[in-house]
Design an enzyme around this catalytic site. Structure first.
Site, PDB file in Angstrom:
ATOM      1  N   LYS A  78       0.852  -1.195   0.000  1.00 17.50           N
ATOM      2  CA  LYS A  78       0.000   0.000   0.000  1.00 17.50           C
ATOM      3  C   LYS A  78       0.882   1.237   0.000  1.00 17.50           C
ATOM      4  CE  LYS A  78      -3.902   1.935   2.673  1.00 17.50           C
ATOM      5  NZ  LYS A  78      -4.757   1.740   3.855  1.00 17.50           N
ATOM      6  N   SER A 153      -9.683   1.792   2.894  1.00 21.19           N
ATOM      7  CA  SER A 153      -8.821   2.534   2.004  1.00 21.19           C
ATOM      8  C   SER A 153      -7.780   1.684   1.275  1.00 21.19           C
ATOM      9  CB  SER A 153      -8.083   3.627   2.790  1.00 21.19           C
ATOM     10  OG  SER A 153      -7.244   3.036   3.776  1.00 21.19           O
ATOM     11  N   SER A 177      -9.802  -0.552   7.077  1.00 19.81           N
ATOM     12  CA  SER A 177      -9.235  -0.415   5.739  1.00 19.81           C
ATOM     13  C   SER A 177      -8.521  -1.630   5.164  1.00 19.81           C
ATOM     14  CB  SER A 177      -8.267   0.763   5.699  1.00 19.81           C
ATOM     15  OG  SER A 177      -8.988   1.941   5.521  1.00 19.81           O
TER      16      SER A 177
HETATM   17  N1  GLN Z   1     -13.023   4.139   6.324  1.00 21.15           N
HETATM   18  C1  GLN Z   1     -12.447   4.563   7.562  1.00 21.15           C
HETATM   19  C2  GLN Z   1     -12.056   6.015   7.466  1.00 21.15           C
HETATM   20  O1  GLN Z   1     -12.317   6.587   6.454  1.00 21.15           O
HETATM   21  C3  GLN Z   1     -11.291   3.703   7.911  1.00 21.15           C
HETATM   22  C4  GLN Z   1     -10.077   4.032   7.171  1.00 21.15           C
HETATM   23  C5  GLN Z   1      -8.907   3.188   7.527  1.00 21.15           C
HETATM   24  O2  GLN Z   1      -9.050   2.146   8.172  1.00 21.15           O
HETATM   25  N2  GLN Z   1      -7.741   3.663   7.174  1.00 21.15           N
HETATM   26  O3  GLN Z   1     -11.497   6.577   8.365  1.00 21.15           O
END
Ligand code: GLN
Length: 484
Positions: A78, A153, A177
């Site tokens: 990532k 994400s 994410s």
């Molecule tokens: N979707 C969640 C957010 O927008 C989690 C994101 C993540 O785990 N990095 O914060």
């Protein structure tokens, strides 16, 4: 079989038997990338030249008969983990041309183990989002249906694994994410216990919640990767001095007699019926393997999303203060220093990142700190206590990973609150610091994958692996591949 379809163990076997070479495996992965990447768009950076340069050393290790578990295995990372000399953007314009002068601990451990870096994967800018639509550059597509998002994400990593553009990948998980995109892409995603894996070199979003983990084609591959990336690191004071077991050892152990908690609050209205049916069937399957389902309650679940969005944005507003046009990447023009700061941040950050910086600055401001930040910390403790209470009577907890299967690109993009609900089942796990894994447990009538989440006690990834593997081996969901 095409080599790009291999998992880690099978690739290891063929490489060690000299039936294939590291170069042939890399060739096959890049042929696959060439064939599908224009549709999937999983990668921010494809590190082709670098990958071939990395191939010699592991091939020598293999030839000497002393291969390590990742010698020659192509892995995607990532794009919020620093890779020395390779652009690391966080999918943000503000870091568009940032080339890290150092290596993150996880990638340096993978390197020592002989992995091949295939490329850096797309994400929601600074890991803020659930669909990759917040990427500052482009949206990744779900390999099961290109009109849909892969989740986020870590959507790039999940899509790359699902589309066989790499053998395995790393992601990061602050509120879901890793698990949510793994669920939406039909692959396995593990968020380890907070402190199990070093965050050194992971670009910080919300430091008390962020954790690096694995996205793989199956449970065993996750255990293999976890063996390498886990453990205390002197560069990260929040990494825990807890012994790292060989996670592959528990694979195949019986789950007879294990108590599995089913939290009442996780089977809610608004949850997709097909998701609910698949998860209920999965619970029956676990029961048929000897596990004992027990209904439990996690009473503060309702507050999790609100608590998370106060804490995550507070921490983000502080962490992202460092992007000022002086130290990293992008710098805009300005008539004086303050003007340069403001222009850099105005032009460099996308809308969602700005929204969160503003919200987090507000919740931390002196007049509101007690009402929001402090209150959220108190509720966080209650949520954590819910899990501690539950784990007095059960060995693990089973829930859906996400309330719906993959949605269409654009469907929720203009409604941040709807988007925030994508993580309703994963967020409490980060707030509590416990580990969670998502594994495939079915498909909708539209042929979209559905994920099952298994949550464990602090530092008890072994129970997750044991249960997840037992389930996986008695079902065939993980064997289905998208037709792309
Ligand atoms: N979707 C969640 C957010 O927008 C989690 C994101 C993540 O785990 N990095 O914060």
């Amino acid at each position: 079989m095409e080599l790009y379809r291999l998992d880690i163990s099978e690739a290891r076997r063929l490489l060690d038997k000299k039936e294939i070479t590291v170069k042939e495996l890399i060739d096959s992965i890049y042929q696959r990338v060439d064939a599908v990447e224009n549709k999937v768009k999983a990668f921010m950076t494809i590190a082709k030249d670098h990958a071939y340069k990395m191939a010699d050393a592991p091939q020598k290790t293999i030839n000497s008969g002393r291969s390590l578990s990742l010698s020659g295995i192509p892995i995607a990372i990532k794009d919020n983990m620093c890779t020395k000399g390779i652009r690391t953007t966080c999918s943000s314009k503000i870091l568009e041309n940032f080339i890290p002068p150092y290596e993150s601990t996880v990638t340096s451990r993978l390197k020592d183990n002989g992995y091949i870096l295939i490329g850096k994967t797309n994400l929601d800018e600074f890991a803020m989002g659930s669909s990759t639509e917040n990427s500052g550059f482009f949206t990744t597509r779900n390999p099961w249906d290109l009109e849909r998002i892969p989740g986020g994400s870590s959507g790039g990593s999940a899509a790359a694994v699902a589309a066989d553009e790499c053998i395995a990948a790393l992601g990061s998980d602050t509120g879901g994410s890793i698990r949510q995109p793994a669920s939406l892409c039909g692959v396995v995603g593990l968020k380890p216990t907070y402190g199990r894996v070093s965050r050194y070199g992971l670009v910080a979003f919300a430091s008390s919640l962020d954790q690096i983990g694995t996205i793989t084609k199956n449970v065993k591959d996750s255990a293999i990767l976890m063996n390498i990336i886990s453990g205390k690191d002197s560069c990260d004071s929040t990494s825990a001095p807890v012994a790292v077991p060989d996670f592959t050892r528990v694979l195949g152990h019986e789950i007879k007699g294990l108590k599995i908690g089913i939290p009442r609050e996780y089977f809610i209205e608004g949850m997709d019926k097909e998701v609910e049916t698949s998860v209920r069937d999965a619970i029956k399957k676990l029961e048929s393997l000897g596990a004992i389902p027990v209904e439990i309650s996690l009473p503060h679940t309702d507050y999790a999303v609100a608590t998370y969005y106060v804490l995550a944005t507070s921490e983000a507003s502080s962490n992202l203060a460092r992007y000022d046009g002086v130290k990293y990447g992008f710098r805009a023009e300005g008539k004086d220093l303050m003007d340069m700061y403001m222009n850099t941040r105005a032009q460099g950050f996308g809308a969602e990142v700005k929204r969160r910086i503003i919200l987090g600055t507000y919740t931390l401001s002196s007049g509101y700190y007690d009402a929001y930040y402090k209150k959220a910390q108190q509720v966080r403790t209650l949520i954590k206590t819910d899990f501690e209470e539950a784990f007095k009577t059960v060995d693990a907890i089973v829930t859906p990973t996400a309330p719906t299967a993959a949605f269409k690109a654009g469907e929720k993009a203009d409604d941040p609150l709807q988007m925030y609900l994508s993580d309703i089942f994963t967020i409490s796990v980060n707030l509590s610091g416990v580990p969670g894994i998502s594994i495939p447990c079915g498909f909708t009538s539209n042929k979209l994958p559905i994920g099952l989440q298994i949550i464990g006690k602090h530092f008890d990834e072994e129970s997750l692996f044991k249960i997840a593997y037992a389930y996986e081996q008695s079902t065939a969901w993980h064997k289905r591949r998208p037709n792309i």
